[in-house]
Motif scaffolding. Sequence first.
Motif, PDB file in Angstrom:
ATOM      1  N   LEU A   8       0.830  -1.207   0.000  1.00  0.00           N
ATOM      2  CA  LEU A   8       0.000   0.000   0.000  1.00  0.00           C
ATOM      3  C   LEU A   8       0.863   1.255   0.000  1.00  0.00           C
ATOM      4  O   LEU A   8       0.583   2.219  -0.726  1.00  0.00           O
ATOM      5  CB  LEU A   8      -0.939  -0.003   1.205  1.00  0.00           C
ATOM      6  CG  LEU A   8      -1.832   1.226   1.367  1.00  0.00           C
ATOM      7  CD1 LEU A   8      -2.785   1.364   0.188  1.00  0.00           C
ATOM      8  CD2 LEU A   8      -2.613   1.131   2.666  1.00  0.00           C
ATOM      9  N   TRP A   9       1.927   1.259   0.794  1.00  0.00           N
ATOM     10  CA  TRP A   9       2.843   2.399   0.831  1.00  0.00           C
ATOM     11  C   TRP A   9       3.468   2.643  -0.539  1.00  0.00           C
ATOM     12  O   TRP A   9       3.558   3.776  -0.996  1.00  0.00           O
ATOM     13  CB  TRP A   9       3.936   2.195   1.865  1.00  0.00           C
ATOM     14  CG  TRP A   9       3.496   2.348   3.283  1.00  0.00           C
ATOM     15  CD1 TRP A   9       2.382   2.988   3.736  1.00  0.00           C
ATOM     16  CD2 TRP A   9       4.167   1.859   4.430  1.00  0.00           C
ATOM     17  NE1 TRP A   9       2.325   2.912   5.106  1.00  0.00           N
ATOM     18  CE2 TRP A   9       3.406   2.229   5.560  1.00  0.00           C
ATOM     19  CE3 TRP A   9       5.332   1.129   4.628  1.00  0.00           C
ATOM     20  CZ2 TRP A   9       3.783   1.903   6.862  1.00  0.00           C
ATOM     21  CZ3 TRP A   9       5.707   0.804   5.919  1.00  0.00           C
ATOM     22  CH2 TRP A   9       4.940   1.196   7.026  1.00  0.00           C
ATOM     23  N   GLY A  15       1.927   7.273  -6.515  1.00  0.00           N
ATOM     24  CA  GLY A  15       0.971   8.329  -6.827  1.00  0.00           C
ATOM     25  C   GLY A  15       1.489   9.706  -6.445  1.00  0.00           C
ATOM     26  O   GLY A  15       1.216  10.695  -7.131  1.00  0.00           O
ATOM     27  N   LEU A  16       2.243   9.775  -5.358  1.00  0.00           N
ATOM     28  CA  LEU A  16       2.771  11.060  -4.879  1.00  0.00           C
ATOM     29  C   LEU A  16       3.988  11.539  -5.668  1.00  0.00           C
ATOM     30  O   LEU A  16       4.105  12.725  -5.977  1.00  0.00           O
ATOM     31  CB  LEU A  16       3.157  10.952  -3.398  1.00  0.00           C
ATOM     32  CG  LEU A  16       2.031  10.849  -2.383  1.00  0.00           C
ATOM     33  CD1 LEU A  16       2.589  10.526  -0.998  1.00  0.00           C
ATOM     34  CD2 LEU A  16       1.256  12.159  -2.335  1.00  0.00           C
ATOM     35  N   TYR A  17       4.907  10.637  -5.961  1.00  0.00           N
ATOM     36  CA  TYR A  17       6.197  11.030  -6.522  1.00  0.00           C
ATOM     37  C   TYR A  17       6.471  10.497  -7.924  1.00  0.00           C
ATOM     38  O   TYR A  17       7.503  10.822  -8.504  1.00  0.00           O
ATOM     39  CB  TYR A  17       7.324  10.591  -5.582  1.00  0.00           C
ATOM     40  CG  TYR A  17       7.174  11.179  -4.215  1.00  0.00           C
ATOM     41  CD1 TYR A  17       7.314  12.550  -4.010  1.00  0.00           C
ATOM     42  CD2 TYR A  17       6.860  10.390  -3.129  1.00  0.00           C
ATOM     43  CE1 TYR A  17       7.144  13.110  -2.757  1.00  0.00           C
ATOM     44  CE2 TYR A  17       6.697  10.938  -1.867  1.00  0.00           C
ATOM     45  CZ  TYR A  17       6.833  12.293  -1.688  1.00  0.00           C
ATOM     46  OH  TYR A  17       6.661  12.838  -0.447  1.00  0.00           O
ATOM     47  N   GLY A  18       5.599   9.675  -8.432  1.00  0.00           N
ATOM     48  CA  GLY A  18       5.793   9.124  -9.768  1.00  0.00           C
ATOM     49  C   GLY A  18       6.435   7.749  -9.731  1.00  0.00           C
ATOM     50  O   GLY A  18       7.264   7.447  -8.877  1.00  0.00           O
ATOM     51  N   GLU A  19       6.020   6.954 -10.663  1.00  0.00           N
ATOM     52  CA  GLU A  19       6.481   5.566 -10.720  1.00  0.00           C
ATOM     53  C   GLU A  19       7.988   5.460 -10.939  1.00  0.00           C
ATOM     54  O   GLU A  19       8.652   4.600 -10.359  1.00  0.00           O
ATOM     55  CB  GLU A  19       5.724   4.829 -11.827  1.00  0.00           C
ATOM     56  CG  GLU A  19       5.875   3.334 -11.745  1.00  0.00           C
ATOM     57  CD  GLU A  19       4.846   2.602 -12.582  1.00  0.00           C
ATOM     58  OE1 GLU A  19       5.159   1.461 -12.967  1.00  0.00           O
ATOM     59  OE2 GLU A  19       3.762   3.144 -12.857  1.00  0.00           O
ATOM     60  N   ASP A  20       8.555   6.349 -11.750  1.00  0.00           N
ATOM     61  CA  ASP A  20       9.990   6.288 -12.058  1.00  0.00           C
ATOM     62  C   ASP A  20      10.851   6.450 -10.810  1.00  0.00           C
ATOM     63  O   ASP A  20      11.801   5.695 -10.605  1.00  0.00           O
ATOM     64  CB  ASP A  20      10.381   7.350 -13.086  1.00  0.00           C
ATOM     65  CG  ASP A  20       9.832   7.053 -14.475  1.00  0.00           C
ATOM     66  OD1 ASP A  20       9.491   5.881 -14.745  1.00  0.00           O
ATOM     67  OD2 ASP A  20       9.755   7.983 -15.288  1.00  0.00           O
ATOM     68  N   ALA A  59      13.316  11.813  -4.175  1.00  0.00           N
ATOM     69  CA  ALA A  59      12.370  12.935  -4.182  1.00  0.00           C
ATOM     70  C   ALA A  59      13.030  14.250  -3.782  1.00  0.00           C
ATOM     71  O   ALA A  59      12.431  15.317  -3.924  1.00  0.00           O
ATOM     72  CB  ALA A  59      11.207  12.629  -3.247  1.00  0.00           C
ATOM     73  N   GLY A  60      14.246  14.169  -3.227  1.00  0.00           N
ATOM     74  CA  GLY A  60      14.940  15.370  -2.780  1.00  0.00           C
ATOM     75  C   GLY A  60      14.307  15.981  -1.543  1.00  0.00           C
ATOM     76  O   GLY A  60      14.278  17.198  -1.386  1.00  0.00           O
ATOM     77  N   LYS A  61      13.790  15.110  -0.691  1.00  0.00           N
ATOM     78  CA  LYS A  61      13.115  15.564   0.530  1.00  0.00           C
ATOM     79  C   LYS A  61      13.643  14.801   1.737  1.00  0.00           C
ATOM     80  O   LYS A  61      14.325  13.799   1.599  1.00  0.00           O
ATOM     81  CB  LYS A  61      11.607  15.345   0.423  1.00  0.00           C
ATOM     82  CG  LYS A  61      10.959  16.130  -0.691  1.00  0.00           C
ATOM     83  CD  LYS A  61       9.467  15.946  -0.678  1.00  0.00           C
ATOM     84  CE  LYS A  61       8.846  16.803  -1.781  1.00  0.00           C
ATOM     85  NZ  LYS A  61       7.401  16.861  -1.672  1.00  0.00           N
ATOM     86  N   ASP A  62      13.283  15.296   2.904  1.00  0.00           N
ATOM     87  CA  ASP A  62      13.593  14.648   4.177  1.00  0.00           C
ATOM     88  C   ASP A  62      12.737  13.392   4.343  1.00  0.00           C
ATOM     89  O   ASP A  62      11.588  13.375   3.893  1.00  0.00           O
ATOM     90  CB  ASP A  62      13.205  15.621   5.297  1.00  0.00           C
ATOM     91  CG  ASP A  62      14.312  15.877   6.254  1.00  0.00           C
ATOM     92  OD1 ASP A  62      15.469  15.784   5.848  1.00  0.00           O
ATOM     93  OD2 ASP A  62      13.984  16.178   7.421  1.00  0.00           O
ATOM     94  N   LEU A  67       7.347  10.621   5.030  1.00  0.00           N
ATOM     95  CA  LEU A  67       6.418   9.884   5.892  1.00  0.00           C
ATOM     96  C   LEU A  67       5.174  10.700   6.209  1.00  0.00           C
ATOM     97  O   LEU A  67       4.057  10.152   6.248  1.00  0.00           O
ATOM     98  CB  LEU A  67       7.124   9.439   7.171  1.00  0.00           C
ATOM     99  CG  LEU A  67       8.223   8.396   6.971  1.00  0.00           C
ATOM    100  CD1 LEU A  67       9.000   8.197   8.259  1.00  0.00           C
ATOM    101  CD2 LEU A  67       7.627   7.087   6.499  1.00  0.00           C
ATOM    102  N   ARG A  68       5.339  11.982   6.416  1.00  0.00           N
ATOM    103  CA  ARG A  68       4.201  12.851   6.699  1.00  0.00           C
ATOM    104  C   ARG A  68       3.263  12.908   5.491  1.00  0.00           C
ATOM    105  O   ARG A  68       2.041  12.801   5.641  1.00  0.00           O
ATOM    106  CB  ARG A  68       4.684  14.259   7.057  1.00  0.00           C
ATOM    107  CG  ARG A  68       3.613  15.140   7.657  1.00  0.00           C
ATOM    108  CD  ARG A  68       4.165  16.463   8.168  1.00  0.00           C
ATOM    109  NE  ARG A  68       5.406  16.286   8.918  1.00  0.00           N
ATOM    110  CZ  ARG A  68       6.600  16.801   8.563  1.00  0.00           C
ATOM    111  NH1 ARG A  68       6.742  17.549   7.571  1.00  0.00           N
ATOM    112  NH2 ARG A  68       7.682  16.582   9.270  1.00  0.00           N
ATOM    113  N   GLU A  69       3.839  13.081   4.305  1.00  0.00           N
ATOM    114  CA  GLU A  69       3.020  13.116   3.090  1.00  0.00           C
ATOM    115  C   GLU A  69       2.354  11.777   2.826  1.00  0.00           C
ATOM    116  O   GLU A  69       1.216  11.729   2.349  1.00  0.00           O
ATOM    117  CB  GLU A  69       3.869  13.548   1.901  1.00  0.00           C
ATOM    118  CG  GLU A  69       4.282  15.003   1.967  1.00  0.00           C
ATOM    119  CD  GLU A  69       5.236  15.433   0.872  1.00  0.00           C
ATOM    120  OE1 GLU A  69       5.738  14.574   0.128  1.00  0.00           O
ATOM    121  OE2 GLU A  69       5.469  16.651   0.761  1.00  0.00           O
ATOM    122  N   LEU A  70       3.027  10.705   3.133  1.00  0.00           N
ATOM    123  CA  LEU A  70       2.462   9.371   2.986  1.00  0.00           C
ATOM    124  C   LEU A  70       1.254   9.190   3.908  1.00  0.00           C
ATOM    125  O   LEU A  70       0.254   8.596   3.522  1.00  0.00           O
ATOM    126  CB  LEU A  70       3.518   8.310   3.280  1.00  0.00           C
ATOM    127  CG  LEU A  70       3.115   6.849   3.181  1.00  0.00           C
ATOM    128  CD1 LEU A  70       2.733   6.506   1.745  1.00  0.00           C
ATOM    129  CD2 LEU A  70       4.244   5.955   3.637  1.00  0.00           C
TER     130      LEU A  70
END
Length: 72
Positions: A8-9, A15-20, A59-62, A67-70
């Motif tokens: 699920l994650w 969906g959030l960051y793209g399949e690639d 993603a270039g993120k923390d 995890l928060r966006e997830l």
Amino acid sequence: MKGTVVSLWIKTLKGLYGEDKIDRASTAIGWQPNRVISPLEDIDDDEVKNFFTAVAKEAGKDESTILRELGR
């Protein structure tokens, strides 16, 4: 970690960051990008942690941001 949750994650992250980006993160930790995760499969917590680290890098993120966006 149960396969149902990890699967699920992965779907949500795609969906959030793209399949690639998620496929590259999977490959970076030694998972096949098209890996089918059984709902009953137990995935080592360290592997999941490494996966989130790889996703954050792609993603270039923390990690905490990922995890928060997830969770939303």
